[in-house]
Write a protein that holds these residues in place. Sequence first.
Motif, PDB file in Angstrom:
ATOM      1  N   LEU A  11       7.854  47.558 -12.907  1.00 12.76           N
ATOM      2  CA  LEU A  11       6.834  47.342 -13.919  1.00 12.76           C
ATOM      3  C   LEU A  11       7.169  48.089 -15.216  1.00 12.76           C
ATOM      4  O   LEU A  11       7.051  47.576 -16.316  1.00 12.76           O
ATOM      5  CB  LEU A  11       5.473  47.799 -13.383  1.00 12.76           C
ATOM      6  CG  LEU A  11       4.278  47.655 -14.335  1.00 12.76           C
ATOM      7  CD1 LEU A  11       4.060  46.195 -14.687  1.00 12.76           C
ATOM      8  CD2 LEU A  11       3.027  48.245 -13.676  1.00 12.76           C
ATOM      9  N   PHE A  12       7.616  49.362 -15.060  1.00 10.99           N
ATOM     10  CA  PHE A  12       7.985  50.167 -16.240  1.00 10.99           C
ATOM     11  C   PHE A  12       9.151  49.539 -16.974  1.00 10.99           C
ATOM     12  O   PHE A  12       9.181  49.482 -18.213  1.00 10.99           O
ATOM     13  CB  PHE A  12       8.345  51.580 -15.768  1.00 10.99           C
ATOM     14  CG  PHE A  12       8.871  52.467 -16.879  1.00 10.99           C
ATOM     15  CD1 PHE A  12       8.013  53.052 -17.785  1.00 10.99           C
ATOM     16  CD2 PHE A  12      10.239  52.678 -17.022  1.00 10.99           C
ATOM     17  CE1 PHE A  12       8.512  53.848 -18.805  1.00 10.99           C
ATOM     18  CE2 PHE A  12      10.738  53.455 -18.027  1.00 10.99           C
ATOM     19  CZ  PHE A  12       9.865  54.052 -18.939  1.00 10.99           C
ATOM     20  N   THR A  13      10.128  49.028 -16.197  1.00 11.84           N
ATOM     21  CA  THR A  13      11.307  48.432 -16.820  1.00 11.84           C
ATOM     22  C   THR A  13      10.932  47.189 -17.617  1.00 11.84           C
ATOM     23  O   THR A  13      11.425  46.969 -18.727  1.00 11.84           O
ATOM     24  CB  THR A  13      12.332  48.055 -15.749  1.00 11.84           C
ATOM     25  OG1 THR A  13      12.675  49.252 -15.012  1.00 11.84           O
ATOM     26  CG2 THR A  13      13.596  47.483 -16.362  1.00 11.84           C
ATOM     27  N   ARG A  14      10.074  46.358 -17.047  1.00 13.69           N
ATOM     28  CA  ARG A  14       9.664  45.158 -17.764  1.00 13.69           C
ATOM     29  C   ARG A  14       8.933  45.512 -19.058  1.00 13.69           C
ATOM     30  O   ARG A  14       9.166  44.908 -20.109  1.00 13.69           O
ATOM     31  CB  ARG A  14       8.761  44.297 -16.867  1.00 13.69           C
ATOM     32  CG  ARG A  14       9.518  43.548 -15.782  1.00 13.69           C
ATOM     33  CD  ARG A  14       8.658  42.431 -15.217  1.00 13.69           C
ATOM     34  NE  ARG A  14       7.454  42.947 -14.613  1.00 13.69           N
ATOM     35  CZ  ARG A  14       7.334  43.322 -13.344  1.00 13.69           C
ATOM     36  NH1 ARG A  14       8.398  43.249 -12.527  1.00 13.69           N
ATOM     37  NH2 ARG A  14       6.203  43.785 -12.868  1.00 13.69           N
ATOM     38  N   ARG A  15       8.064  46.515 -18.948  1.00 10.78           N
ATOM     39  CA  ARG A  15       7.316  46.908 -20.139  1.00 10.78           C
ATOM     40  C   ARG A  15       8.235  47.499 -21.215  1.00 10.78           C
ATOM     41  O   ARG A  15       8.065  47.252 -22.414  1.00 10.78           O
ATOM     42  CB  ARG A  15       6.241  47.924 -19.783  1.00 10.78           C
ATOM     43  CG  ARG A  15       5.096  47.296 -18.996  1.00 10.78           C
ATOM     44  CD  ARG A  15       4.085  48.341 -18.603  1.00 10.78           C
ATOM     45  NE  ARG A  15       2.944  47.726 -17.926  1.00 10.78           N
ATOM     46  CZ  ARG A  15       1.934  48.430 -17.412  1.00 10.78           C
ATOM     47  NH1 ARG A  15       1.926  49.765 -17.511  1.00 10.78           N
ATOM     48  NH2 ARG A  15       0.945  47.816 -16.799  1.00 10.78           N
ATOM     49  N   MET A  18      10.070  44.691 -22.859  1.00 14.85           N
ATOM     50  CA  MET A  18       9.203  43.964 -23.777  1.00 14.85           C
ATOM     51  C   MET A  18       8.986  44.755 -25.077  1.00 14.85           C
ATOM     52  O   MET A  18       9.017  44.216 -26.188  1.00 14.85           O
ATOM     53  CB  MET A  18       7.857  43.659 -23.128  1.00 14.85           C
ATOM     54  CG  MET A  18       7.949  42.648 -21.979  1.00 14.85           C
ATOM     55  SD  MET A  18       6.389  42.411 -21.124  1.00 14.85           S
ATOM     56  CE  MET A  18       5.425  41.701 -22.438  1.00 14.85           C
ATOM     57  N   LEU A  19       8.763  46.091 -24.881  1.00 15.37           N
ATOM     58  CA  LEU A  19       8.569  46.932 -26.048  1.00 15.37           C
ATOM     59  C   LEU A  19       9.834  46.985 -26.890  1.00 15.37           C
ATOM     60  O   LEU A  19       9.801  46.905 -28.124  1.00 15.37           O
ATOM     61  CB  LEU A  19       8.170  48.343 -25.621  1.00 15.37           C
ATOM     62  CG  LEU A  19       7.893  49.344 -26.752  1.00 15.37           C
ATOM     63  CD1 LEU A  19       6.739  48.848 -27.617  1.00 15.37           C
ATOM     64  CD2 LEU A  19       7.552  50.722 -26.159  1.00 15.37           C
ATOM     65  N   GLY A  20      10.991  47.099 -26.210  1.00 15.25           N
ATOM     66  CA  GLY A  20      12.258  47.139 -26.927  1.00 15.25           C
ATOM     67  C   GLY A  20      12.508  45.825 -27.678  1.00 15.25           C
ATOM     68  O   GLY A  20      13.013  45.814 -28.802  1.00 15.25           O
ATOM     69  N   ALA A  21      12.182  44.721 -26.967  1.00 16.57           N
ATOM     70  CA  ALA A  21      12.387  43.415 -27.608  1.00 16.57           C
ATOM     71  C   ALA A  21      11.488  43.279 -28.832  1.00 16.57           C
ATOM     72  O   ALA A  21      11.896  42.749 -29.890  1.00 16.57           O
ATOM     73  CB  ALA A  21      12.087  42.292 -26.617  1.00 16.57           C
ATOM     74  N   GLY A  22      10.218  43.775 -28.719  1.00 19.96           N
ATOM     75  CA  GLY A  22       9.315  43.715 -29.868  1.00 19.96           C
ATOM     76  C   GLY A  22       9.841  44.529 -31.044  1.00 19.96           C
ATOM     77  O   GLY A  22       9.811  44.083 -32.200  1.00 19.96           O
ATOM     78  N   LYS A  23      10.327  45.753 -30.707  1.00 27.29           N
ATOM     79  CA  LYS A  23      10.880  46.591 -31.783  1.00 27.29           C
ATOM     80  C   LYS A  23      12.109  45.949 -32.392  1.00 27.29           C
ATOM     81  O   LYS A  23      12.318  45.991 -33.608  1.00 27.29           O
ATOM     82  CB  LYS A  23      11.223  47.972 -31.225  1.00 27.29           C
ATOM     83  CG  LYS A  23      10.024  48.837 -30.909  1.00 27.29           C
ATOM     84  CD  LYS A  23      10.465  50.201 -30.411  1.00 27.29           C
ATOM     85  CE  LYS A  23       9.263  51.107 -30.140  1.00 27.29           C
ATOM     86  NZ  LYS A  23       9.683  52.448 -29.668  1.00 27.29           N
TER      87      LYS A  23
END
Length: 638
Positions: A11-15, A18-23
Motif C-alpha cells: 500500500l505504501f509503495t503504491r501511494r 502515485m505521489l512521485g508520479a504526481g510530482k
Amino acid sequence: MWHRDSDRYKLFTRRALMLGAGKGLLLTGLAARMYYLQVLESDRYRTLADENRISHRLLPPPRGLITDRFGAQLAVNRQNYHIMIVREQTPDVRRTLEILNQIIDLGPGIIERVERDVAKRRSFVPVTVRDNLTWDEVARVGVNAPDLPGLIIDAGRSRDYPEGPHLAHTLGYVAAVSEKELNGDPLLELPGFTIGKSGIEKVYDLALRGKAGTSQVEVNALGRVIRELEREEGESGNTVVMTLDLELQRYANQRLSRQESASAVVMDIHNGEVLAMASHPAYDPNAFTTGISHRLWNSLVNNPYSPLSNKAVNGTYAPGSTFKMCVALAGLESGIISADQRFFCNGYLDLGNARFHCWKRGGHGWVNMHNSLKHSCDVYYYEISQKIGIDRIAAMANKLGLGTETGIDLPNERSGLIPTKDWKEIQLGKRWQGGETLIASIGQGYVLTTPLQLCTMTARIASGKAVKPHLTRDHVAPDGISSRQNEEFPDIQISRASLARVRDGMNGVSNELHGTGYRARIDIKGMELAGKSGTSQVRRITMRERQTTGVLDNDDLPWKYRDHALFVAFAPIENPRYACAVVVDHGGGGSSVAAPIVRDLLIKAQELQSARPGISAADLPASAQLRPKPPQSEEGEG
C-alpha cells in the motif's frame, strides 16, 4: 503477521509511486511552462519589459504660419523662455522663489501656486514658474544661478501676432485647451499645447496644428528619465495664405481709429477676396496667448464699444438708404415700374392714419429712379414698395446676399434679417402690415444686415456675379501643394439693364452736383467711385418731437442714441474692381462720416494695386494719405 506487513508495504509503495508520479507531472508541467515562457515567448516578454522601461512621448509640432497675400507674416512662432523649478534640487522651494521674485517680478499669487503644484507632483518633475521671460530677465536669472538652486530655464515656442490689434478679429488667437475640447487626441493633452479659439486660427486649426513628433526615453521604476533613446521631430502645420493686403489693412485700422466704434470691408468684386476687414476698437491677441488677466478680460467684456466683437461679420445694423438699391432692382425686375417712371415727393406719404416722412422736410418734387438714388428720396421708395410688396423686395435682397450668411471662413457669422409676410406670421404670430413695407423699403424696421453683407451686395451689383467673400487664398502644405482653386461665380440672374440703371444712380450719388455723396467723391481720373450713403436710426422719432422741438441733431444726443452712418461704393466706375462698405456706429450722417472713409480706402486700394509688389506706405502718392473730413453734403441723405 507477515502478511499484514506485506500488505502495508504494498500500500505504501503504491501511494509513493502515485505521489512521485504526481510530482513528476507537476515538474514536467513547470518545465514545459518555463520553456514556453523563456524560449517560445521570449521575444514577446522582452518587448513587454522594454515597454515598461521605455516611455514614448509626443512632441508638439510647430504651428503653421499665417501670411498675407504677399507673404508678410501675420502669425508666427517665437522662442519663448520659461523658468521651472525641481523640488528635489532645492533645499527650500519657497526661499528660492522669494529670491527669484527679487530678481524678476513673478506677479501676485505665483509663489503660492507653484508651491501647490510642487506638492502634487513627484520631487523630480519640473514645475513651471513663469512663461515668456524677456532676454534681460533670462540674463538676470542666469547671473544669479548660484543663489537659485533647482531653477531651470527652458526654451519653447509660443504664438506671436506681430501686427497686434490690427488683425485681431480676422486672425483670432490661440489659447490652452479646455476640458470640454478634449476629444481623445493625445496631442491636445500635452502640457502647454494651444489651439485656435477664434478667427482664422479656429477655422483652420487642424491644418495649422501639424503632425506630432515622438521621443523614446528610458525611465526607471519611479518614472524618472534616464536618457533619450530616439527622437523623431514632428511636421509643422500648413501655412495659411490670406487674401488680406497688410498695407491696406493697416490703413483701414488707422482710418477707423478716429471713431469710437466702426467697421470696414474692402473686397475684390471678381474673385471675392477680402483685401481688408477692420473692426474698431480691437484687442491685442498676444494677451490671450500669454494668459490674459481677469482685470484685462473684464475691461474688454464691459467696454461699451465691444472690442471683442468683429463688427464686420457679427454686427447687425439697419442698412438705411443703402438698401434702396435692392428695392430699386426689385421694382425694375418685377416689371411693375420703369426707371423713368416718376413719383411726386412733398416730404411725406400718408397711409391710413399714419404719416411716413422723407428725410427732406419740403420734399424732392417729381423724382425718377436716378434722382431717387442721387438725392436718397424716401417717398419714392414708399411708393414703389407699395406696388411690388415686401416679398419681392426680400427675394431681391436674398439674391444680393442680404439676410443670409455669406459663408466666409470665419466663425460665428451672423445672417442678419430680411423680413417677409411668412416670417412675421411664423416668428411673431402677427400679420404683415402695409406700413411695415414702407419702413422696410428705406432699410429700417425689421431689416438687419452686416457690413460684410453690404459689401457683398455692392460687389454683386458692380459685377453682375453671385460673388462670395473669402479670407484665405491657399492652405499651403509643406510640399508646396495649394488646396484652393480659383472659383468661378455664376451670373446673379438680374438683367444687365437693371444693374446699369442702379449703377448709374450710384454714380449720380457720388459724381453729380448735389448728390448725397458728392463731397466725398474721388477726383482722381480713372479712380472715381460710385456709392450710396445711408443713415440708420436707432431711436424712434415721435410726432411730438417733430412738431415742437424739431428732430434733434445727432450732436445733441448721447452717443448710443445717435444714428449709424453707412456708405457703400465700388471703384473704378469704368472697370469696377473693388467694393467697400463702412459702418460707423452712432456716427451720424453716412455722407459726412462714413463716405470719406470709403473714399480713402478705395483710393488706397487702387494705388496699392499699381504700386505692387513690396511698396511701403511711405512711398505711396500723397493722394492716398489721410484727408481732412469734408463738410456735410448740402442735400443730406435718407
